[in-house]
Write a protein that holds these residues in place. Structure first.
Motif, mmCIF file in Angstrom:
data_model
loop_
_atom_site.group_PDB
_atom_site.id
_atom_site.type_symbol
_atom_site.label_atom_id
_atom_site.label_comp_id
_atom_site.label_asym_id
_atom_site.label_seq_id
_atom_site.Cartn_x
_atom_site.Cartn_y
_atom_site.Cartn_z
ATOM 1 N N SER A 277 0.738 -1.124 0.118
ATOM 2 C CA SER A 277 -0.036 -0.073 0.133
ATOM 3 C C SER A 277 0.895 1.225 -0.098
ATOM 4 C CB SER A 277 -0.894 -0.071 1.182
ATOM 5 O OG SER A 277 -0.284 -0.052 2.493
ATOM 6 N N LYS B 287 -4.308 3.414 -5.100
ATOM 7 C CA LYS B 287 -5.395 2.678 -4.644
ATOM 8 C C LYS B 287 -5.732 3.472 -3.465
ATOM 9 C CE LYS B 287 -4.156 -1.387 -4.026
ATOM 10 N NZ LYS B 287 -2.937 -2.306 -4.496
ATOM 11 N N GLN B 288 -7.078 3.428 -2.941
ATOM 12 C CA GLN B 288 -7.373 4.006 -1.762
ATOM 13 C C GLN B 288 -6.462 3.519 -0.572
ATOM 14 O OE1 GLN B 288 -11.408 2.993 -0.883
ATOM 15 N NE2 GLN B 288 -11.288 4.263 0.850
ATOM 16 N N GLU C 205 -8.327 4.732 -6.942
ATOM 17 C CA GLU C 205 -9.433 3.686 -6.949
ATOM 18 C C GLU C 205 -9.819 3.264 -5.774
ATOM 19 O OE1 GLU C 205 -7.409 0.881 -9.334
ATOM 20 O OE2 GLU C 205 -7.954 1.915 -11.115
ATOM 21 N N SER D 48 -10.541 0.715 -3.028
ATOM 22 C CA SER D 48 -9.851 -0.344 -2.379
ATOM 23 C C SER D 48 -10.673 -1.837 -3.003
ATOM 24 C CB SER D 48 -9.699 -0.402 -1.097
ATOM 25 O OG SER D 48 -10.730 0.100 -0.200
ATOM 26 N N GLU D 49 -12.150 -1.680 -2.767
ATOM 27 C CA GLU D 49 -12.786 -2.861 -3.085
ATOM 28 C C GLU D 49 -14.069 -2.460 -3.840
ATOM 29 O OE1 GLU D 49 -12.128 -5.934 -3.456
ATOM 30 O OE2 GLU D 49 -10.270 -5.445 -2.542
#
Ligand code: CUK
Ligand code: CUA
Length: 661
Positions: free
Chosen positions: A564, A585-586, A658, A660-661
């Protein structure tokens, strides 16, 4: 609309931008070379017929436009006391548009935490240097490097700087550094004059408030600081109810490594300090010899003491291990009156009685006398530094005590035998003759040559290069604490009033030439001839080689450095970032590295990321880095904050975070 506009309407946007860039380049090329004193680029620029709208931020060119449009004239006259360009007798401090001031003035900013740079004699503010504060305009405190500097320097968000000092070699300014104290948190900071940037902040151990601050003349062997507040050492909760055990410390800091070398514990407290010109004496004023904790107690006795620190004697004591404590890594030498180190013929600290609560100490240009203003006494005490080393009773080194007026705070010099003392209560400046004061009786007013009203309640006073061995006379500035009715009212927090006074080479009558409002709250300033200060116009990338990357256009990209974490690198130039967009990514920790690959001066690019508190200013050839977390998914437009070109508004990058899920 003139014909220019019609013409540009017929051209394609691309052509307009190209034309703009071409003209901007020619202006920048013009000012890249040092401008000769007497012939600035004014006429040439006027000859270029550059439209006013084309000038977005070319400082010198803006000045030239002022001349063309006739909008930069000050209204003349107004007489002494007015905020005018010239005085009744025709003394003029104005600097024509496009021309440069002859002197740099470095102003402390008090509890604003910053320094200000002011041109003398015009009194125009040229820039500000954030030191103990954060500053959105320059991005100081926003990038990783400067926020670490502030964090490691104590982690405070503000400071209270009073006494700026320029580094010296052979008793003259060498243009390398400026050192300044933080009264609020016991710190000393260093500004690198190559880039006019703070490059070190030392949170001095064992000291709560550092007020007096001075470099040791003539070669800046140390930066010296005065502990004003008495407190237990270490201040760890012991002896809190025992004011007799509180201490005041004097500190020596290495100017290159910015490490604390040693401290000296004294009786009473310490206010202001200045040094002789030979590297031996540091003279400090002191109030509260009573060692009281309230104002009644602090002003009970009629006497206080000056302290004369014998620097080589202190160094010898430290070298020989003649100190009884090391606290937080710093050897502390006992300089109290009862210390064994104060017996014999080389005491480390001499105590010299003065009238109660003196304020300033300033050593004259020839290093012969220290001048200590009485504050509560209407006199200035003159201490003969040559005698100080030879008399058995240091009180015998007091060789003069002229009566100058009410509330004397600070003294400055023109190099021609005159002293100028600010009178806080009288709201005046007193000019007096130094040798006449030695010859006169103590308390005599005979040495006074002249007094001038100032507006109002002056503190520090500085004449050109008065702190060197060779002052230039001509101008002095008096820093008034109150402005009252001198400016348009701006609410209850009023500006201070810095007044410019013409003194010639000291042979003239003093003449008040200009008022200059100052945001709270300058205490002191120092002046250097422009030939002694030579800042860089663009960064030298070799200065940060190995510490930060230099990102070329081709190196721009995103590198995943962990589950991350990502490293985003991009160049900046007119009018694009090396990455038009990038995706993270978030939850990613984003390290953003930005290099300004431009080689011309004055083209700075900003990096602002909305809703992420990211704000960088990247000057030509510099690299700045910031690390932040991309917490919220979405699209974020990165934009440039410095107006840099016709396509400045279009200078963008897009950060996509973006989910994360
Ligand atoms: S101090 Cu403010 S007027 Cu801090 Cu030098 Cu005298
Ligand atoms: Cu780059 Cu505006």
């Amino acid at each position: 609309m003139g014909s220019d506009a019609d013409e540009s309407e017929r051209r394609s946007p691309g052509e307009v931008v190209d034309e703009y860039e071409r003209r901007l380049e020619s202006v920048l090329a013009e000012v890249d070379e040092p401008v000769p004193d007497d012939e600035g680029p004014t006429l040439e620029l006027a000859g270029l017929e550059i439209d006013r709208r084309d000038f977005m931020k070319t400082g010198i060119a803006a000045g030239a436009m002022g001349a063309v449009a006739g909008c930069s004239r000050f209204s003349p006259g107004g007489g002494s006391g007015g905020q005018s360009g010239s005085s009744d007798s025709g003394v003029d401090h104005r600097v024509a548009p496009g021309e440069h001031d002859e002197y740099y003035g470095f102003w402390s900013g008090g509890h604003s935490g910053e320094l200000r740079v002011v041109g003398i004699p015009s009194m125009r503010e040229l820039t500000r240097i954030p030191v103990f504060n954060t500053d959105c305009a320059s991005g100081y405190g926003y990038d990783d490097e400067t926020s670490a500097l502030l964090e490691e320097g104590g982690g405070y968000t503000w400071g209270d700087n009073h006494h700026p000092n320029l580094s010296e070699t052979d008793g003259d300014y060498d243009g390398e550094y400026l050192f300044v104290n933080d009264k609020a948190n016991g710190r000393i900071a260093r500004v690198n004059l190559k880039y006019f940037e703070t490059d070190a902040i030392l949170d001095v151990p064992n000291m709560q408030a550092i007020h007096g601050c001075s470099v040791l003349s003539p070669d800046t062997k140390y930066v010296l600081g005065n502990g004003e507040f008495r407190a237990p050492v270490p201040n760890d909760g012991t002896a809190v109810n025992d004011p007799d055990a509180y201490e005041s410390l004097f500190v020596a800091v290495d100017p290159e490594t910015m490490e604390t070398k040693w401290q000296v514990s004294v009786d009473g407290n310490l206010d202001i300090v200045d040094t002789g010109k030979e590297g031996r004496w540091a003279i400090a004023s002191c109030y509260n010899s009573e060692e009281a904790t309230d104002i009644q107690g602090m002003t009970r006795d009629d006497r206080d003491y000056l302290k004369a620190f014998d620097i080589p004697a202190i160094e010898k004591a430290v070298e020989n291990g003649r100190y009884d404590r090391t606290v937080n890594g710093v050897p502390i030498v006992d300089g109290t009156r009862s210390s064994a180190l104060n017996e014999g013929d080389r005491p480390v600290v001499q105590y010299i009685p003065t009238p109660k609560s003196p304020h300033c100490v300033e050593v004259g240009p020839d290093g012969k006398y220290a001048f200590i203003a009485g504050k509560l006494s209407p006199t200035v005490t003159m201490l003969d530094l040559e005698k100080l080393g030879s008399v058995s009773d240091p009180a015998d080194a007091v060789v003069g005590r002229p009566k100058v007026g009410l509330g004397p705070l600070h003294t400055t010099f023109d190099g021609n035998g005159h002293a100028y003392t600010s009178l806080f209560i009288d709201s005046q400046v007193a000019k007096w003759d130094i040798e006449a004061a030695v010859d006169a009786e103590n308390g005599s007013e005979d040495p006074i040559i002249e007094k001038l009203d100032v507006h109002y309640n002056p503190g520090h006073i500085q004449a050109l290069e008065a702190m060197t061995t060779d002052p230039d006379g001509e101008w002095l500035v008096v820093l008034n604490k109150l402005s009252k009715d001198r400016f348009l009212p701006v609410g209850p927090i009023m500006p201070d009033n810095d007044q410019l006074i013409h003194i010639g080479q000291g042979e003239k009558e003093m003449e008040l030439v200009a008022d200059h409002p100052a945001y709270p709250e300058p205490h002191d300033c120092v002046f250097a001839h422009r030939d002694k200060i030579s800042p860089k116009k663009v960064y030298d990338r070799t200065d940060y080689e190995g510490e930060k990357p230099y990102v070329e256009e081709k190196d721009s990209g995103v590198e995943r450095t962990g589950e991350s974490s990502v490293h985003v690198k991009a160049s900046t130039k007119r009018s694009e970032y090396g990455l038009p967009e990038f995706t993270v990514k978030q939850g990613d920790e984003v390290r953003l590295t930005m290099t300004n690959i431009e080689g011309v001066q004055d083209i700075i690019h900003g990096v602002a990321i909305p809703e992420h508190d990211v704000n960088l200013a990247v000057a030509p050839q510099d690299t700045r880095e910031v690390t932040f977390t991309a917490d919220d998914p979405g699209v974020y437009w990165i934009y440039c904050t410095y107006f840099c070109s016709a396509l400045h508004l279009e200078m963008r990058s897009r950060m996509i975070v973006e989910p994360s899920e």
